[in-house]
Every structure is written in C-alpha cells, then in structure tokens.
Design an enzyme around this catalytic site. Structure first.
Site, short mmCIF file in Angstrom:
data_model
loop_
_atom_site.label_atom_id
_atom_site.label_comp_id
_atom_site.label_asym_id
_atom_site.label_seq_id
_atom_site.Cartn_x
_atom_site.Cartn_y
_atom_site.Cartn_z
CG ASP A 13 -1.80 -0.99 1.42
OD1 ASP A 13 -2.29 -1.71 0.27
OD2 ASP A 13 -1.88 -1.93 2.32
CE LYS A 16 3.46 -3.28 -4.53
NZ LYS A 16 2.95 -2.77 -3.20
N GLY A 42 -4.10 -5.29 -3.75
CA GLY A 42 -5.21 -4.15 -4.30
C GLY A 42 -4.37 -2.82 -4.81
CG HIS A 43 -1.57 -2.99 -7.32
ND1 HIS A 43 -0.36 -3.25 -7.93
CD2 HIS A 43 -1.47 -3.60 -6.25
CE1 HIS A 43 0.69 -4.13 -7.39
NE2 HIS A 43 -0.05 -4.28 -6.25
CD GLN A 177 1.00 -9.48 -1.42
OE1 GLN A 177 1.55 -10.17 -2.12
NE2 GLN A 177 -0.43 -9.07 -2.24
P1 IMP Z 1 -2.73 -12.76 2.94
O1 IMP Z 1 -1.56 -12.27 2.01
O2 IMP Z 1 -3.97 -12.39 2.61
O3 IMP Z 1 -2.36 -13.99 3.26
O4 IMP Z 1 -2.50 -11.94 4.15
C1 IMP Z 1 -1.20 -11.87 4.99
C2 IMP Z 1 -0.83 -10.70 5.42
O5 IMP Z 1 -0.61 -9.69 4.51
C3 IMP Z 1 -1.99 -9.82 6.11
O6 IMP Z 1 -1.51 -8.94 7.09
C4 IMP Z 1 -2.76 -8.84 4.90
O7 IMP Z 1 -3.54 -7.62 5.55
C5 IMP Z 1 -1.36 -8.51 4.40
N1 IMP Z 1 -1.49 -8.08 2.74
C6 IMP Z 1 -1.76 -8.99 2.03
N2 IMP Z 1 -1.87 -8.25 0.90
C7 IMP Z 1 -1.67 -6.88 0.96
C8 IMP Z 1 -1.87 -5.89 0.11
O8 IMP Z 1 -1.96 -5.97 -1.04
N3 IMP Z 1 -1.66 -4.66 0.88
C9 IMP Z 1 -1.33 -4.73 2.20
N4 IMP Z 1 -1.33 -5.79 2.97
C10 IMP Z 1 -1.47 -7.21 2.59
MG MG Z 2 -2.35 -2.40 -2.29
#
Ligand code: IMP
Ligand code: MG
Length: 335
Positions: A13, A16, A42-43, A177
């Site tokens: 977040d 990017k 989520g971009h 991420q």
């Molecule tokens: P998962 O990737 O859904 O398994 O989540 C694992 C951790 O990564 C959690 O703390 C999510 O909130 C975080 N996370 C996963 N994808 C994103 C992203 O795109 N942005 C921010 N946090 C993310």
């Molecule tokens: Mg994002």
C-alpha cells in the site's frame, strides 16, 4: 533484455501502482509482469483521472502494454475474469493484453474457504496462503490446467527467449505486498505467503544481468493491515488515516499507522538493492504539518518537509549508497 523492478519497502500500500503507472508512461516497456501474490493485492491506479483498483492485472494494460501474471503468482479464476470484464467495460481491451504464465498456480474455492478460517494472521481471506502451501507441497493446480484460462495462457520461456524480439524486450516488474510482509524478511508469521523482494522478480524467468533500475516505493509514514498490534500512540494517526484514506483497497479494513521506521527502511533498501526510492503521501503529512520518524528507538520531529527530505536523502546516501536517488511524491516529473 532489460528489466526495471518496482518493489514496496514497507507493508504494501505504498503506491507501487502509481509509480509503475508513471514508469509505463515514460518508458518503452514491451511487457509488464506481476511477479508475486494473488488477489490479496489491491493496486489503486488513476488513469486519465479515473480511479481503478486492480488485484491480479498488471498496470501495463492502461498503456496498451502486454501484461503478464507471472509464474510467481497465484490466480483466482473468477476474480481474474471479472477484472478483465470490468476493464473492458471501461474501454480497456484487457482481454487482448493480459496473459497468464502457464506455470502460475490457481487459488481454488477450497483455498478461500480455508483462508476464511484464519484468525491469527489477519489475512485478506483471498485464499493466498493455502494456494502457495499446495504449490510447495506439490499438489497445486497450474494455470494451464483450467479450461477457462486457455486463451490467456503463455509459456514464459517462449515469450521471453524463443522470440524474434528477444533482444528488444523491456520489462517492468510489478511487485505485490511489501518487504515487511515478505515470507522470509517480514515479521513472521504476520506475513504473506510469497516473496515480495526484488529477488522474487527474477524467479519469473529473467536473469539478474537484465536488471537496470530497482524502484523502492515507501510512504513517509507506515501503515500495516493485519492481526498484530502496529499502530503508534500518537492521536494524529486517526487524522492521517482519514486524510490518507488508509483503508485496505481489497478488504476495506482500517490500516494501522505509525511513523516511518528508518531501520526497516534501510534494511529493505539494502536487501532489495533499490537504487531509486520514492516516498509517497508527502501531501498527507503536509496537511497535518507533522514530520516525524523513528531512527532506532528515537522519535525525531522535524520542523519542515524540507528538513525531513534532507535528512532521509542524506542518511540513505551515507548509510546505504551514494548512488541512491531519493524522490518524494510531488516530484512526479523526475520519475
Ligand atoms: P494474505 O496475503 O491474504 O495471506 O495476508 C497476509 C498478511 O498480508 C495480512 O496482514 C494482510 O493484511 C497482508 N496483505 C496481503 N496483501 C496485502 C496488500 O496488498 N496490501 C497490504 N497488506 C496486504
Ligand atoms: Mg495495495
């Protein structure tokens, strides 16, 4: 072959999507490749003033560039097809531009059901962890096995090497991420299930010698979404959350906020090998007129934006490398 990499230096977040979008406008990429993650990402992208949120699809589509979901990614078929439809409705011919590496893996509905049971990590519940678990347990399903994806499937090796244009390929790798969520370097177990560092881009079929620039993207403050306690005690974070719209673009959850931590940033810069660094959301701290960061255990307060900019640039150049170029949001023309 040449490749630039956009990588997040914090917890995702950091913007990017915005930097990747700006690089696509400026450079002549032949391919944009998403190299890790799934629809947990989520971009948020503003294209000609219109807001788009993509999960699977790389931002090259907005500029008519061939956009590939790489072998390092996991894909939920319905979400992917819906995303293609949504973009088509907005006049973006995503179905002609987007491709999926045959050896990427699928997120099944069963993976999602399993992920919904998570209470410990605070995942996005998109099935990401179970899909990667099955991939590494060698019982996953690869993208080419799903009949609904046939028209999108490509073989990465042929695409990048057995191709007359091979010499002229210029790739923008788009990470998902961030460093603090990386399976190896993040705060385990509060991490995602993929590799989020720049090294991960190379696992998608490109040799290290192809890499030109590594764009590290950070925010001037930090945010994190998930189950661990992260938010600092400062009351101002409530205001920053509202002004900065710090709510997850995939799940809508409020992001926890703290001041930037220089030690984490330095580690992320080094391990990713970032040679260009962009700090986003300068406008939000400008609005609250508060400029702070942690250096080790010490909280530093700066009087002005210029002071914090000088401190950060100087410190990164002295402690990491004098060749690092440090930019701040507002410097868009310099990207
Ligand atoms: P998962 O990737 O859904 O398994 O989540 C694992 C951790 O990564 C959690 O703390 C999510 O909130 C975080 N996370 C996963 N994808 C994103 C992203 O795109 N942005 C921010 N946090 C993310
Ligand atoms: Mg994002």
């Amino acid at each position: 072959m040449l490749a630039d990499i956009v990588v997040d230096l914090q917890y995702g977040d950091c913007g990017k999507g915005k930097i990747a979008h700006a690089l696509c406008e400026k450079n002549n990429y032949t391919h944009v490749i998403r190299y890790n993650g799934g629809c947990n990402a989520g971009h948020t992208i503003y294209h000609h003033g219109k807001k788009f949120i993509t999960h699977h699809i790389p931002c090259g589509v907005f500029y008519g560039i061939k956009s590939i979901i790489g072998p390092g990614c996991v894909i939920h078929v319905e979400t992917f097809l819906q995303e293609i439809e949504n973009l088509k409705k907005e006049g973006i011919p995503a179905d002609k531009l987007v491709f999926i590496a045959s050896n990427a893996h699928l997120i099944t509905d069963f993976h999602r059901i399993e992920d919904k049971k998570d209470e410990k990590i605070g995942t996005t519940k998109r099935g990401n962890g179970p899909a990667y678990r099955d991939k590494y347990a060698r019982k996953g399903i690869r993208a080419y096995e799903d009949p609904r994806l046939q028209k999108y499937i490509i073989n990465m090796y042929y695409e990048l090497y057995e191709n007359e244009e091979h010499e002229n390929i210029e790739i923008l790798f788009e990470g998902a991420q961030g460093f603090g969520l990386d399976i190896d370097w993040g705060d385990y177990p509060y991490v995602t299930s993929s590799h989020c560092t720049s090294g991960s881009a190379l696992l998608n079929g490109v040799p290290p010698s192809a890499v030109r620039d590594i764009w590290g993207v950070a925010k001037i403050y930090e945010t994190y979404v998930g189950a661990k306690d992260f938010e600092g005690p400062d009351e101002i974070f409530e205001t920053i959350r509202k002004l900065g719209n710090e709510f997850g673009s995939t799940t809508g959850r409020p992001r926890q906020i703290n001041w930037l931590d220089f030690d984490t940033l330095k580690m992320a810069t080094r391990i990713n090998g970032a040679n260009k660094i962009v700090f986003n959301k300068m406008d939000i701290l400008e609005a609250v007129d508060s400029w702070c960061l942690y250096d080790g255990p010490n909280l530093y307060k700066f009087k002005t934006k210029e002071d914090i900019e000088m401190w950060l640039s100087g410190k990164l150049q002295i402690e990491v490398s004098e060749d690092i170029e440090v930019l701040f949001s507002g410097d868009k023309e310099k990207i």
